[in-house]
Design a protein around this motif. Structure first.
Motif, PDB file in Angstrom:
ATOM      1  N   ASP A 183       5.991  13.031  -5.330  1.00 28.92           N
ATOM      2  CA  ASP A 183       4.791  12.264  -5.678  1.00 28.92           C
ATOM      3  C   ASP A 183       3.686  12.477  -4.654  1.00 28.92           C
ATOM      4  O   ASP A 183       2.825  11.633  -4.469  1.00 28.92           O
ATOM      5  CB  ASP A 183       5.114  10.779  -5.794  1.00 28.92           C
ATOM      6  CG  ASP A 183       5.589  10.192  -4.453  1.00 28.92           C
ATOM      7  OD1 ASP A 183       5.929  10.988  -3.554  1.00 28.92           O
ATOM      8  OD2 ASP A 183       5.601   8.962  -4.331  1.00 28.92           O
ATOM      9  N   ALA A 184       3.700  13.648  -3.978  1.00 31.31           N
ATOM     10  CA  ALA A 184       2.722  13.897  -2.914  1.00 31.31           C
ATOM     11  C   ALA A 184       1.285  13.715  -3.387  1.00 31.31           C
ATOM     12  O   ALA A 184       0.426  13.247  -2.644  1.00 31.31           O
ATOM     13  CB  ALA A 184       2.914  15.307  -2.353  1.00 31.31           C
ATOM     14  N   GLY A 185       1.015  14.095  -4.626  1.00 32.17           N
ATOM     15  CA  GLY A 185      -0.352  13.979  -5.117  1.00 32.17           C
ATOM     16  C   GLY A 185      -0.669  12.632  -5.730  1.00 32.17           C
ATOM     17  O   GLY A 185      -1.773  12.435  -6.245  1.00 32.17           O
ATOM     18  N   GLY A 186       0.251  11.710  -5.684  1.00 32.54           N
ATOM     19  CA  GLY A 186       0.048  10.419  -6.324  1.00 32.54           C
ATOM     20  C   GLY A 186      -0.568   9.372  -5.428  1.00 32.54           C
ATOM     21  O   GLY A 186      -0.573   8.188  -5.765  1.00 32.54           O
ATOM     22  N   HIS A 187      -1.103   9.767  -4.278  1.00 33.93           N
ATOM     23  CA  HIS A 187      -1.703   8.816  -3.343  1.00 33.93           C
ATOM     24  C   HIS A 187      -3.125   9.267  -3.035  1.00 33.93           C
ATOM     25  O   HIS A 187      -3.394  10.464  -2.882  1.00 33.93           O
ATOM     26  CB  HIS A 187      -0.885   8.731  -2.055  1.00 33.93           C
ATOM     27  CG  HIS A 187       0.554   8.385  -2.287  1.00 33.93           C
ATOM     28  ND1 HIS A 187       0.992   7.092  -2.430  1.00 33.93           N
ATOM     29  CD2 HIS A 187       1.650   9.163  -2.421  1.00 33.93           C
ATOM     30  CE1 HIS A 187       2.305   7.091  -2.636  1.00 33.93           C
ATOM     31  NE2 HIS A 187       2.727   8.340  -2.638  1.00 33.93           N
ATOM     32  N   ALA A 190      -4.208  12.172  -0.528  1.00 35.72           N
ATOM     33  CA  ALA A 190      -3.022  12.905  -0.070  1.00 35.72           C
ATOM     34  C   ALA A 190      -3.260  14.406  -0.155  1.00 35.72           C
ATOM     35  O   ALA A 190      -3.958  14.907  -1.033  1.00 35.72           O
ATOM     36  CB  ALA A 190      -1.810  12.514  -0.898  1.00 35.72           C
ATOM     37  N   ARG A 191      -2.661  15.121   0.803  1.00 38.67           N
ATOM     38  CA  ARG A 191      -2.768  16.577   0.829  1.00 38.67           C
ATOM     39  C   ARG A 191      -1.373  17.185   0.808  1.00 38.67           C
ATOM     40  O   ARG A 191      -0.404  16.570   1.233  1.00 38.67           O
ATOM     41  CB  ARG A 191      -3.506  17.035   2.090  1.00 38.67           C
ATOM     42  CG  ARG A 191      -4.976  16.672   2.114  1.00 38.67           C
ATOM     43  CD  ARG A 191      -5.660  17.302   3.312  1.00 38.67           C
ATOM     44  NE  ARG A 191      -5.393  16.556   4.539  1.00 38.67           N
ATOM     45  CZ  ARG A 191      -5.649  17.016   5.759  1.00 38.67           C
ATOM     46  NH1 ARG A 191      -6.144  18.225   5.914  1.00 38.67           N
ATOM     47  NH2 ARG A 191      -5.398  16.285   6.819  1.00 38.67           N
ATOM     48  N   THR A 232       3.545  11.762  12.575  1.00 39.08           N
ATOM     49  CA  THR A 232       2.126  12.094  12.676  1.00 39.08           C
ATOM     50  C   THR A 232       1.715  13.017  11.538  1.00 39.08           C
ATOM     51  O   THR A 232       0.657  12.849  10.923  1.00 39.08           O
ATOM     52  CB  THR A 232       1.817  12.752  14.025  1.00 39.08           C
ATOM     53  OG1 THR A 232       2.305  11.939  15.085  1.00 39.08           O
ATOM     54  CG2 THR A 232       0.314  12.959  14.197  1.00 39.08           C
ATOM     55  N   GLY A 233       2.575  14.023  11.255  1.00 34.14           N
ATOM     56  CA  GLY A 233       2.265  14.932  10.164  1.00 34.14           C
ATOM     57  C   GLY A 233       2.156  14.223   8.828  1.00 34.14           C
ATOM     58  O   GLY A 233       1.246  14.487   8.027  1.00 34.14           O
ATOM     59  N   ASP A 240      -2.987   6.972   3.168  1.00 32.04           N
ATOM     60  CA  ASP A 240      -2.691   5.598   2.780  1.00 32.04           C
ATOM     61  C   ASP A 240      -1.637   4.954   3.671  1.00 32.04           C
ATOM     62  O   ASP A 240      -1.440   3.742   3.626  1.00 32.04           O
ATOM     63  CB  ASP A 240      -2.209   5.555   1.324  1.00 32.04           C
ATOM     64  CG  ASP A 240      -0.944   6.390   1.109  1.00 32.04           C
ATOM     65  OD1 ASP A 240      -1.001   7.616   1.377  1.00 32.04           O
ATOM     66  OD2 ASP A 240       0.094   5.840   0.684  1.00 32.04           O
ATOM     67  N   LEU A 241      -0.964   5.756   4.496  1.00 32.59           N
ATOM     68  CA  LEU A 241       0.083   5.223   5.368  1.00 32.59           C
ATOM     69  C   LEU A 241      -0.507   4.752   6.699  1.00 32.59           C
ATOM     70  O   LEU A 241      -1.536   5.253   7.144  1.00 32.59           O
ATOM     71  CB  LEU A 241       1.135   6.313   5.633  1.00 32.59           C
ATOM     72  CG  LEU A 241       1.977   6.747   4.435  1.00 32.59           C
ATOM     73  CD1 LEU A 241       2.870   7.925   4.812  1.00 32.59           C
ATOM     74  CD2 LEU A 241       2.823   5.585   3.912  1.00 32.59           C
TER      75      LEU A 241
END
Length: 256
Positions: A183-187, A190-191, A232-233, A240-241
């Motif tokens: 779901d990387a693109g769901g935020h 997000a990149r 960090t990465g 959003d984190l």
């Protein structure tokens, strides 16, 4: 890294015999290339550099595992004194993949334990789950079942390893992160990928007392940076984190 060509070599067996340092205090510094050259020029003349097959810089690839609610990330973001990290590390140039469990004990001491792993595996098999659970239980950490861990982030970088008279020092360049969660693109914002450009991550690994390299950096105006290659990465890739422990570093160095 050409700035270490003047240093005498040390073999991997010699390095492990003199400074395996599976239990240690890690201090990280994010430097520019010019600052790193200045540091290398000021090192103790007895410093040696790891050399394998004539090479002195090697590619590392690490895959970090976390729960669906990112418990290990949030432990780092909240600066929990007792926390853990699970990853596989592959030595791309020399071969070999290991499953590693890192725990943070009292007084900031890091304990790393590892076992061989399948480089093709993208999930933790039963043996891996048992290893992780055993290590976390031995560290007396309240942790979720490792069967719930899944790959979240991959990092890749080039590493040069030095041995000074009182510390093991690593220099990481070309650090790049990839988001692996489905779901990387769901935020928002997000990149899938980010990198640190020409910056160098310098890490000292010694006992509880600061090493001569730490003191050298302090005299030059540098203080340890709060940097986790995983947390960090992920904060860079997922705006959003929460990023409080690394916010200054992100704004002053990584933003460039």
């Amino acid at each position: 890294m050409s700035a270490v060509e003047h240093l005498a070599p040390i073999t991997l067996d010699e390095l492990n015999a003199e400074a395996a340092l599976q239990t240690r205090v890690d201090r990280k510094y994010v430097l520019t290339a010019d600052e790193t050259r200045g540091l290398l020029a000021a090192l103790d003349p007895a410093t040696r550099v790891l050399e394998i097959g004539g090479a002195r810089t090697f590619t590392y690839s690490s895959t970090y595992f976390d729960t669906p609610d990112l418990v290990t990330f949030h432990q780092a973001a909240r600066r929990r004194r007792r926390r853990f990290k699970v990853r596989t590390r592959t030595y791309v140039d020399t071969g070999g993949t290991f499953l590693e469990v890192k725990t943070r004990a009292a007084r900031g001491v890091t304990v790393k334990e590892r076992c061989p792993a399948d480089p093709a595996a993208c999930t933790l098999d039963d043996d891996a789950v048992e290893f992780v659970d055993d290590r976390l239980a031995a560290a007396r950490l309240a942790a979720p079942p490792s069967s719930g861990l899944a790959p979240v982030l991959r990092s890749r970088y080039r590493r040069t390893t030095l041995l000074t008279p009182d510390a093991r020092v690593t220099l990481d360049t070309a650090l790049t992160w990839w988001h692996l969660a489905p779901d990387a693109g769901g935020h928002d914002g997000a990149r899938d990928r980010a990198d640190v450009g020409d910056l160098v991550v310098v890490e000292t690994k010694a006992g509880t007392a600061p090493s001569s390299v730490d003191r050298l950096l302090w005299r030059s105006g540098h203080r340890p940076d709060r940097l986790s290659k995983y947390a960090t990465g992920l904060a860079v890739l997922r705006p959003d984190l929460p990023d409080h422990p690394w916010r200054r570093l992100r704004r002053e160095r990584l933003a460039a």
